[in-house]
Motif scaffolding. Structure first.
Motif, PDB file in Angstrom:
ATOM      1  N   LEU A 255       0.827  -1.206   0.000  1.00  0.00           N
ATOM      2  CA  LEU A 255       0.000   0.000   0.000  1.00  0.00           C
ATOM      3  C   LEU A 255       0.862   1.256   0.000  1.00  0.00           C
ATOM      4  O   LEU A 255       0.551   2.241  -0.688  1.00  0.00           O
ATOM      5  N   GLY A 256       1.943   1.229   0.780  1.00  0.00           N
ATOM      6  CA  GLY A 256       2.835   2.392   0.794  1.00  0.00           C
ATOM      7  C   GLY A 256       3.461   2.640  -0.568  1.00  0.00           C
ATOM      8  O   GLY A 256       3.554   3.786  -1.020  1.00  0.00           O
TER       9      GLY A 256
ATOM     10  N   ARG B  64       1.326   6.437  -7.026  1.00  0.00           N
ATOM     11  CA  ARG B  64       0.210   7.259  -7.484  1.00  0.00           C
ATOM     12  C   ARG B  64       0.523   8.752  -7.338  1.00  0.00           C
ATOM     13  O   ARG B  64       0.132   9.570  -8.182  1.00  0.00           O
ATOM     14  N   ALA B  65       1.235   9.115  -6.269  1.00  0.00           N
ATOM     15  CA  ALA B  65       1.620  10.517  -6.082  1.00  0.00           C
ATOM     16  C   ALA B  65       2.536  10.993  -7.203  1.00  0.00           C
ATOM     17  O   ALA B  65       2.380  12.110  -7.716  1.00  0.00           O
TER      18      ALA B  65
ATOM     19  N   GLU C 281       0.766   4.054  -2.975  1.00  0.00           N
ATOM     20  CA  GLU C 281       0.465   5.463  -2.712  1.00  0.00           C
ATOM     21  C   GLU C 281       1.580   6.374  -3.217  1.00  0.00           C
ATOM     22  O   GLU C 281       1.318   7.444  -3.769  1.00  0.00           O
ATOM     23  N   GLU C 282       2.827   5.945  -3.028  1.00  0.00           N
ATOM     24  CA  GLU C 282       3.956   6.729  -3.522  1.00  0.00           C
ATOM     25  C   GLU C 282       3.951   6.781  -5.045  1.00  0.00           C
ATOM     26  O   GLU C 282       4.188   7.840  -5.655  1.00  0.00           O
TER      27      GLU C 282
ATOM     28  N   TYR D  48       0.477  11.315 -10.327  1.00  0.00           N
ATOM     29  CA  TYR D  48      -0.401  12.489 -10.209  1.00  0.00           C
ATOM     30  C   TYR D  48       0.336  13.748 -10.653  1.00  0.00           C
ATOM     31  O   TYR D  48      -0.208  14.581 -11.398  1.00  0.00           O
TER      32      TYR D  48
END
Length: 218
Positions: A10-11, A17-18, A14-15, A21
């Motif tokens: 998950l970490g 996806r950032a 999220e990294e 983005y």
């Protein structure tokens, strides 16, 4: 493993996806949202994450003990029913109530709890390394070790009572080891209950439970 694997994955996601983005902002502008593999702008334009080029991230998840205990430790309560007959203890039924946190896969959790409970019952009643008076190992095979067969293990009933962990990814907790120790303790306590009902004060302080100790107490 569920806690640490989920935390790492998950970490990393999220990294990743950032980073994607930030790339999408340069294409669509700042007012964008993400859904199902696409970044979308308020005017309806969208770009796939596959169109944003290659990205690779590394994420390390760590967890430490808090409030005096491990943050992913589960809780369990077992009810063991045993019967003393023909000079031996026979397990009749075993009921487990377990708090595994948020359940990722209910059937898999129940199967793992049943497996751990089986090992706990086996530790209490069957499995043992044995030595002679000179310290020579007499347990030379699995047959000597005393592993039970399916007829030696009772019906195991599992009830999951989840309370999410507030400090782990997805609120999950561990489940692997706890069923073994709790099951062994429940079976031992049930054997001591038989002794108390017969007026004996014998305490069982080792496993597997010695049939001769039970016979003397009864």
């Amino acid at each position: 493993m569920a806690v640490f694997t989920a935390g790492a994955v998950l970490g990393a996601v999220e990294e990743l996806r950032a980073r994607l983005y930030n790339k999408a902002v340069r294409v669509l502008g700042s007012n964008i949202t993400y859904d199902r593999g696409y970044f979308r702008s308020s005017d309806g334009r969208r770009v796939s994450i596959l169109e944003l080029g290659d990205e690779e991230v590394t994420f390390t998840y760590t967890a430490e003990a808090k409030i005096g205990r491990y943050i992913a430790y589960p809780f369990a309560c077992d009810i063991a029913v045993v019967r003393y007959e023909d000079g031996r203890l026979r397990p009749i039924k075993h009921v487990v109530y377990l708090d595994p946190g948020n359940v990722i896969d209910e059937e898999l959790v129940k199967e793992q709890v049943m497996g751990g409970t089986t090992i706990g019952i086996s530790l209490a009643l069957y499995e043992a390394y044995r030595y002679d008076e000179d310290g020579n190992l007499l347990t030379l095979s699995l047959g000597d070790y005393g592993l039970p067969n399916s007829m030696d293990i009772p019906e195991i009933e599992v009830h999951l009572v989840p309370s999410p962990s507030p400090v782990t990814p997805m609120g999950v907790k561990g489940i692997g080891e706890v069923p073994m120790g709790v099951a062994a303790a429940a079976v031992t306590s049930a054997a001591e209950d038989i002794l108390r009902r017969r007026g004996s004060r014998v305490r069982i302080d080792r496993v597997p439970i010695d049939p001769e100790l039970l016979a003397q107490g009864i």
